[in-house]
Design a protein around this motif. Sequence first.
Motif, short mmCIF file in Angstrom:
data_model
loop_
_atom_site.label_atom_id
_atom_site.label_comp_id
_atom_site.label_asym_id
_atom_site.label_seq_id
_atom_site.Cartn_x
_atom_site.Cartn_y
_atom_site.Cartn_z
N LYS A 5 0.83 -1.21 0.00
CA LYS A 5 0.00 0.00 0.00
C LYS A 5 0.86 1.26 0.00
CE LYS A 5 -4.10 2.01 2.11
NZ LYS A 5 -5.16 1.87 3.12
N ILE A 6 1.98 1.21 0.74
CA ILE A 6 2.90 2.35 0.75
C ILE A 6 3.44 2.61 -0.66
CG2 ILE A 6 5.18 3.11 1.55
CD1 ILE A 6 4.58 1.73 4.21
N SER A 7 3.83 1.53 -1.32
CA SER A 7 4.35 1.66 -2.68
C SER A 7 3.29 2.19 -3.64
CB SER A 7 4.86 0.30 -3.17
OG SER A 7 5.33 0.38 -4.50
N GLU A 8 2.05 1.71 -3.47
CA GLU A 8 0.96 2.17 -4.33
C GLU A 8 0.65 3.65 -4.10
OE1 GLU A 8 -1.78 1.43 -7.37
OE2 GLU A 8 -0.22 0.13 -6.52
N LEU A 9 0.66 4.09 -2.85
CA LEU A 9 0.43 5.50 -2.55
C LEU A 9 1.53 6.38 -3.12
CD1 LEU A 9 -0.86 5.44 1.15
CD2 LEU A 9 -2.08 6.33 -0.84
N LYS A 10 2.79 5.88 -3.02
CA LYS A 10 3.92 6.65 -3.56
C LYS A 10 3.77 6.82 -5.07
CE LYS A 10 7.96 8.65 -3.13
NZ LYS A 10 8.21 9.00 -4.53
N ASN A 11 3.33 5.78 -5.73
CA ASN A 11 3.13 5.87 -7.19
C ASN A 11 2.00 6.86 -7.52
OD1 ASN A 11 5.15 4.02 -7.72
ND2 ASN A 11 3.75 2.25 -7.70
N ASP A 12 0.94 6.84 -6.70
CA ASP A 12 -0.16 7.78 -6.91
C ASP A 12 0.31 9.23 -6.73
OD1 ASP A 12 -1.85 5.69 -7.40
OD2 ASP A 12 -2.77 5.68 -5.40
N ILE A 13 1.11 9.45 -5.70
CA ILE A 13 1.63 10.80 -5.44
C ILE A 13 2.50 11.27 -6.60
CG2 ILE A 13 3.17 12.16 -3.96
CD1 ILE A 13 2.18 10.39 -1.61
N ASP A 14 3.37 10.41 -7.09
CA ASP A 14 4.25 10.78 -8.20
C ASP A 14 3.44 11.13 -9.45
OD1 ASP A 14 6.45 10.39 -6.63
OD2 ASP A 14 6.85 8.35 -7.35
N GLU A 15 2.39 10.34 -9.71
CA GLU A 15 1.59 10.59 -10.90
C GLU A 15 0.79 11.89 -10.78
OE1 GLU A 15 -1.74 8.29 -13.67
OE2 GLU A 15 -0.34 7.16 -12.42
N LEU A 16 0.27 12.16 -9.58
CA LEU A 16 -0.45 13.42 -9.37
C LEU A 16 0.47 14.62 -9.52
CD1 LEU A 16 -2.84 12.56 -6.39
CD2 LEU A 16 -3.51 13.25 -8.69
N ASN A 17 1.71 14.47 -9.04
CA ASN A 17 2.69 15.56 -9.20
C ASN A 17 2.99 15.82 -10.67
OD1 ASN A 17 3.19 16.44 -6.57
ND2 ASN A 17 4.56 14.71 -6.17
N ASP A 18 3.03 14.75 -11.46
CA ASP A 18 3.25 14.91 -12.91
C ASP A 18 2.07 15.65 -13.55
OD1 ASP A 18 5.68 13.62 -12.80
OD2 ASP A 18 4.85 11.64 -13.29
N LEU A 19 0.85 15.30 -13.12
CA LEU A 19 -0.34 15.98 -13.65
C LEU A 19 -0.36 17.45 -13.23
CD1 LEU A 19 -3.07 13.25 -13.01
CD2 LEU A 19 -2.13 13.94 -15.21
N LEU A 20 0.10 17.72 -11.99
CA LEU A 20 0.12 19.09 -11.49
C LEU A 20 1.04 19.97 -12.33
CD1 LEU A 20 -0.80 21.05 -9.30
CD2 LEU A 20 1.08 20.27 -7.87
N LYS A 21 2.15 19.40 -12.78
CA LYS A 21 3.08 20.17 -13.62
C LYS A 21 2.46 20.52 -14.97
CE LYS A 21 7.21 18.08 -11.54
NZ LYS A 21 8.37 17.18 -11.77
N LEU A 22 1.54 19.67 -15.43
CA LEU A 22 0.92 19.89 -16.74
C LEU A 22 -0.31 20.78 -16.67
CD1 LEU A 22 1.10 16.24 -18.14
CD2 LEU A 22 2.58 18.14 -18.74
N ALA A 23 -0.90 20.90 -15.46
CA ALA A 23 -2.15 21.65 -15.32
C ALA A 23 -1.92 23.14 -15.58
CB ALA A 23 -2.71 21.45 -13.91
N LYS A 24 -2.85 23.76 -16.28
CA LYS A 24 -2.75 25.18 -16.62
C LYS A 24 -3.70 26.05 -15.79
CE LYS A 24 0.19 24.56 -20.00
NZ LYS A 24 1.57 25.06 -19.88
#
Length: 235
Positions: A5-24
């Motif tokens: 679960k820790i690993s899954e949450l870390k992956n979710d956080i990384d992906e959301l951070n990537d989306l945040l960089k793309l958000a306008k």
Amino acid sequence: MSEAKISELKNDIDELNDLLKLAKRKRVQDLLSVEVRKLETEWIKLRDSASSSITPMEVTPVPTTSALVPEKRYQVKLNGYGWDQSDKYIKVFVTLKNVHNLPKEQVYCKLTEKSMELIVENLENKDYTLLINKLLEPINVGESHWKQKTDMVVIFLAKQHPNIKWSHMTEIEKKFEDQRNNRFKSDDFDKKDPQESIMSLMKNMYETGDDEMKRMISKAWYEGQQKQKTSTLYL
């Protein structure tokens, strides 16, 4: 189970951070930031709980939320513009470098029958606005539109009364011109130095006028100074 679960949450956080960089859009950025903070809190709790029951291991630090806060943009009020007209439209030309690279939703106008406001969002980390109040004649909001061109925005203000030529862009400009012409026709004008009369008139109108009047007088004074410098060069 906890490690998975820790690993899954870390992956979710990384992906959301990537989306945040793309958000306008700011609202999308804020929503993503809130979700990242929630997952980070849950991730930290699980990580601390797991570390207390197993041998300590090296963990990559999670990015601080301060790095996720969108950078503050500068607000810039525009004053300069050019304009022309046809039988149907008043065309307003606003020069802005690289404005043609922005998505259409970041370049738009707010129009009323007697005013227009151009808004340009997040052009190289700056928000630009151009407000023109008290248009000389009413416009047809529904038939007006705007276009992005290379380093320029062109606003097409549809005349509510086609075929009528506008002598000025705004009521303020016309009022200023009329007062100046009336002052020139007065008996006192022949007794005074013309330049002194003009400066006295502009000073009086500047002191008693609203913000739009003051802006127009400042613009007229600046253009007069530039013409005077140019004439001096050719003497």
